[in-house]
Design an enzyme around this catalytic site. Structure first.
Site, PDB file in Angstrom:
ATOM      1  N   SER A  71       0.856  -1.192   0.000  1.00  0.00           N
ATOM      2  CA  SER A  71       0.000   0.000   0.000  1.00  0.00           C
ATOM      3  C   SER A  71       0.882   1.228   0.000  1.00  0.00           C
ATOM      4  CB  SER A  71      -0.876   0.033   1.254  1.00  0.00           C
ATOM      5  OG  SER A  71      -0.103   0.392   2.381  1.00  0.00           O
ATOM      6  N   ASP A  72       0.421   2.321  -0.603  1.00  0.00           N
ATOM      7  CA  ASP A  72       1.134   3.569  -0.350  1.00  0.00           C
ATOM      8  C   ASP A  72       0.908   3.877   1.129  1.00  0.00           C
ATOM      9  OD1 ASP A  72       2.605   5.856  -0.443  1.00  0.00           O
ATOM     10  OD2 ASP A  72       1.602   6.710  -2.183  1.00  0.00           O
ATOM     11  N   TRP A  73       1.780   4.708   1.677  1.00  0.00           N
ATOM     12  CA  TRP A  73       1.785   4.915   3.128  1.00  0.00           C
ATOM     13  C   TRP A  73       0.468   5.561   3.593  1.00  0.00           C
ATOM     14  CZ3 TRP A  73       5.301   2.119   1.573  1.00  0.00           C
ATOM     15  CH2 TRP A  73       6.409   1.746   2.315  1.00  0.00           C
TER      16      TRP A  73
END
Ligand code: BGC
Length: 743
Positions: A262-264
């Site tokens: 996932s992106d952060w």
């Protein structure tokens, strides 16, 4: 008796042997898939849950009981980001995490040289390895749809074919070093403003023809071991757990066997994350979201909430096991691959050399009226350098790609060094832009404060410029908020800090003005015809000054080509002309719908269709020598769907300096059942030539180059009929064409 004794000894021997035999998951003579299944079968539910989400800002837990190490990742994509604390966005204060900054990816794309991309991935991979990072968060291949996107500098331009060719070697080379590339941000994350709320509405055709090809190449050809989901939404679902993008396209159609990260803080829902293809959750704050809270990593969507659903019987471990298999595969490719004997290198001279070569090849000579450049250092006596960007360190700032470098050579330093003591080089500020120089606890240490009034700065610059042999103005953007920086987009296309005014004032008193633009984006240039030379200088990293200076004096002959269309103004950009940016807020004010109304007409596809002349066309870039392109020849003009066509053209360096030209092949479909762009890039090759030398450049294409994405059949299709193959050295300079017919 003897027999009994023998049996006992034999049994003891066998037992000792067995004890010494490695379990399958640790035995590197076994096939990886077998080791994965063995490791999986030994893991508890808690251990499985632990490996699929973060335990700190940039790491996830391994399985200590089994000897599987923690997994470490880091940004990306231009160098290895300095270490922050376990759970704070502050510098950990290490003394061994200064790195070499490589040029920004727009510059890499501008080299139009896949070999440079390989060198990039290899050298960055070595730095990552030394720093103990198993995965680098990059490269990025989101398409340049609007020049306002704050993150275009981290990507590879507007063209899906160019980005595809340039992304693959970076990944392959980095992964050859045992470091995973994590391609980002999948997908449709084409601007920064409201990136968490944007729901992209795009036609299937534009999705497949424009926005997906570079990701597909990264996965199918580059064999990327990881990919990062974007923050935005597509079809009303967040891209970090988007069923269509992750399950259907990435994992099924492209057979991706790596890890979706996932992106952060890009995860928003446990059940969607379970079922829609997310494998590892990372976050900006400890609850996986982007707001601060005292909750611990246990509260990540793929942590306790997931375990609870399994305990309650809502889910079996079927999906979990599949995620863990992918994570284990990532371990065996990186942290558990002990075949890599090298420990990597940090800040080696070879890395600086690589950074400089890429920078030199990516710098684009946009305009050179009267051959003002290169500067002859034996004739010139006095050079005046103007502008904040001549001295400002650009490796700090811009968001997550910000770095802490061991050294960064400024343009002014580079010029002073290369011109030597015989030439008088004077510096004047010209304008004051961003004087902060700090990001995330890393400081440039520069004091750029200058309290003088703008009029005084201009007057000083004009006075000094009046009598100079050359004036070199370093302007453009920087990496502060609302410029080339993550999190927001630029608010306007014009140059900031009133640079236009200063530049025009200087141009009035001196004819020999060279404007060097430092940016990852195009900017308005209302004064274009008033300055003789224009150079696109990107964000070049550690070796910026050396590379720029060597191009300015001609030690390096420029060979970069624009990876995007340089528009005169925003009205010339499809997304802006159609009012299709940044989108329309829904009534609930939580989602903003951004409809890509221009469809496949992005960049030169749009300007050509609408007969718009950009300031500089896609693929444009000048040289200090002159190339002559011969007539293009195709080895066959009637083809069937299974044939390849080899297109050849002779290129001669008719000038007096060695140099490189990029031969570009565009395809034009003469008649089709759907609307098609006037032409599309489908091949290119960079060729290096000595003065007087001729080489035959051959480019092979197949039916893929003739195809479009058929929305009804949901597949790529090449329609029978006539096509023209156009060859030139820029999208607006086609020198020869040949007709071919697909039967
Ligand atoms: C960015 C990513 C980056 C991550 C970790 C996010 O905000 O969008 O590109 O890799 O942070 O720093």
């Amino acid at each position: 008796m003897k027999k009994v004794l023998f049996s006992i000894l034999l049994a003891a021997f066998v037992l000792t042997l067995a004890a010494q035999t490695l379990p399958i998951y640790l035995d590197d003579t076994r096939p990886v898939e077998q080791r994965i299944e063995d490791a999986l079968s030994r893991m508890t539910l808690e251990e499985k849950i632990a490996v699929i989400h973060a335990q700190s800002k940039f790491s996830s837990a391994g399985v200590k009981r089994l000897g599987l190490p923690d997994f470490w990742t880091d940004d990306g994509p231009h160098g290895v980001r300095p270490d922050v604390f376990w759970d704070e966005w502050e510098q950990a204060g290490q003394t061994n995490d200064s790195c070499v900054a490589f040029p920004a990816l727009t510059c890499l794309a501008a080299t139009w040289n896949p070999e440079m991309s390989y060198i990039y991935g290899k050298n960055l991979g070595e730095e990552a390895r030394y720093r103990g990072k198993h995965m680098i968060l990059g490269p990025g291949v989101n398409i340049y749809r609007t020049p306002l996107n704050g993150r275009n500098f981290e990507y590879m331009g507007e063209d899906p074919y160019l980005a595809s060719r340039m992304v693959v070697p970076y990944i392959q080379a980095m992964q050859n070093e045992g470091v995973a590339a994590c391609v980002k941000h999948y997908a449709l994350n084409n601007d920064e403003e409201y990136r968490h709320q944007v729901n992209v509405i795009v036609s299937d055709r534009a999705l497949h023809e424009i926005y997906l090809p570079a990701f597909k190449a990264a996965v199918v050809e580059g064999k990327a071991w990881a990919i990062m989901g974007g923050y935005n939404l597509y079809k009303n679902q967040h891209n970090c757990h988007n069923k269509i993008l992750l399950n259907n396209i990435l994992k099924k159609d492209w057979a991706f066997d790596g890890v979706v990260v996932s992106d952060w803080g890009g995860t928003h829902d446990t059940e969607e994350a379970i079922t829609n293809g997310l494998d590892m959750e990372f976050g900006t704050w400890t609850n996986g979201l982007t707001m601060g809270t005292s909750n611990a990593y246990d509260n990540y969507y793929l942590a306790m909430p997931y375990k609870k659903l399994i305990k309650e019987g809502k889910y079996t471990t079927k999906e979990l096991d599949e995620k863990v298999r992918r994570v284990l595969r990532l371990y065996y490719r990186t942290s558990m691959d002990f075949s890599h004997k090298n420990h990597g290198f940090l800040c080696s001279e070879a890395h600086y050399e690589a950074a400089r070569r890429i920078a030199e090849e990516g710098i684009v000579l946009l305009q050179n009226t009267g051959n003002l450049l290169p500067i002859d250092r034996n004739k010139v006596k006095r050079v005046v350098v103007v502008g904040e960007n001549a001295i400002k360190m650009m490796t700090v700032g811009g968001g997550s790609s910000s770095l802490k470098v061991q050294r960064e050579v400024s343009p002014l330093e580079g010029i002073r060094t290369i011109l030597g003591e015989k030439v008088q080089v004077e510096y004047v500020r010209g304008y004051v832009g961003d004087v902060t120089g700090e990001y995330n606890g890393v400081s440039t240490g520069q004091n750029l404060v200058d309290e003088r009034k703008p009029e005084m700065l201009t007057a000083e610059a004009v006075e000094k410029a009046r009598t100079a042999d050359y004036v070199i103005f370093f302007g453009g953007l920087n990496k502060s908020d609302y410029q080339d920086c993550e999190g927001h987009d630029r608010k306007y296309y014009e140059l900031p800090y009133d640079q236009d005014r200063v530049l025009e004032a200087i141009a009035k008193v001196n004819k020999n003005v060279v404007y060097v633009n430092i940016s990852g984006n195009g900017v308005a240039m209302p004064w274009k015809d008033k300055v003789a030379a224009i150079v696109q200088g990107w964000f070049l990293g550690s070796e910026a000054g050396h590379a720029l200076a060597s191009v300015l004096v001609g030690d390096a002959n420029p060979s970069g080509k624009l990876p995007f269309t340089w528009y005169a103004g925003l009205k010339d950009v499809g997304a802006h002309a159609l009012d299709a940016y940044p989108g329309v807020w829904r009534d609930n004010e939580k989602i903003i719908d951004e409809e890509y109304k221009e469809g496949i007409y992005v960049g030169y596809r749009w300007t050509e269709k609408n007969k718009i002349r950009p300031l500089f066309a896609f693929g444009h870039g000048l040289s200090y020598t002159t190339f002559k392109l011969g007539k293009v020849i195709a080895d066959r003009t009637e083809i069937s769907a299974s044939d390849n066509i080899t297109v050849s053209v002779d290129v001669t360096n008719v000038g007096s300096r060695a140099g490189a030209e990029v031969i570009q092949l565009y395809v034009s479909d003469k008649k089709a059942s759907v609307d098609r762009p006037l032409k599309e890039l489908k091949g290119f090759k960079k060729v290096f030539l000595q003065p007087g030398e001729t080489k035959t450049v051959s480019i092979v294409i197949d039916k893929d180059a003739l195809s479009f994405y058929d929305e009804v059949a949901k597949a790529w299709k090449a329609e029978a009929g006539d096509f023209e193959l156009l060859v030139g050295n820029s999208s607006d300079n086609i020198t020869s064409r040949v007709k071919v017919t697909l039967k």
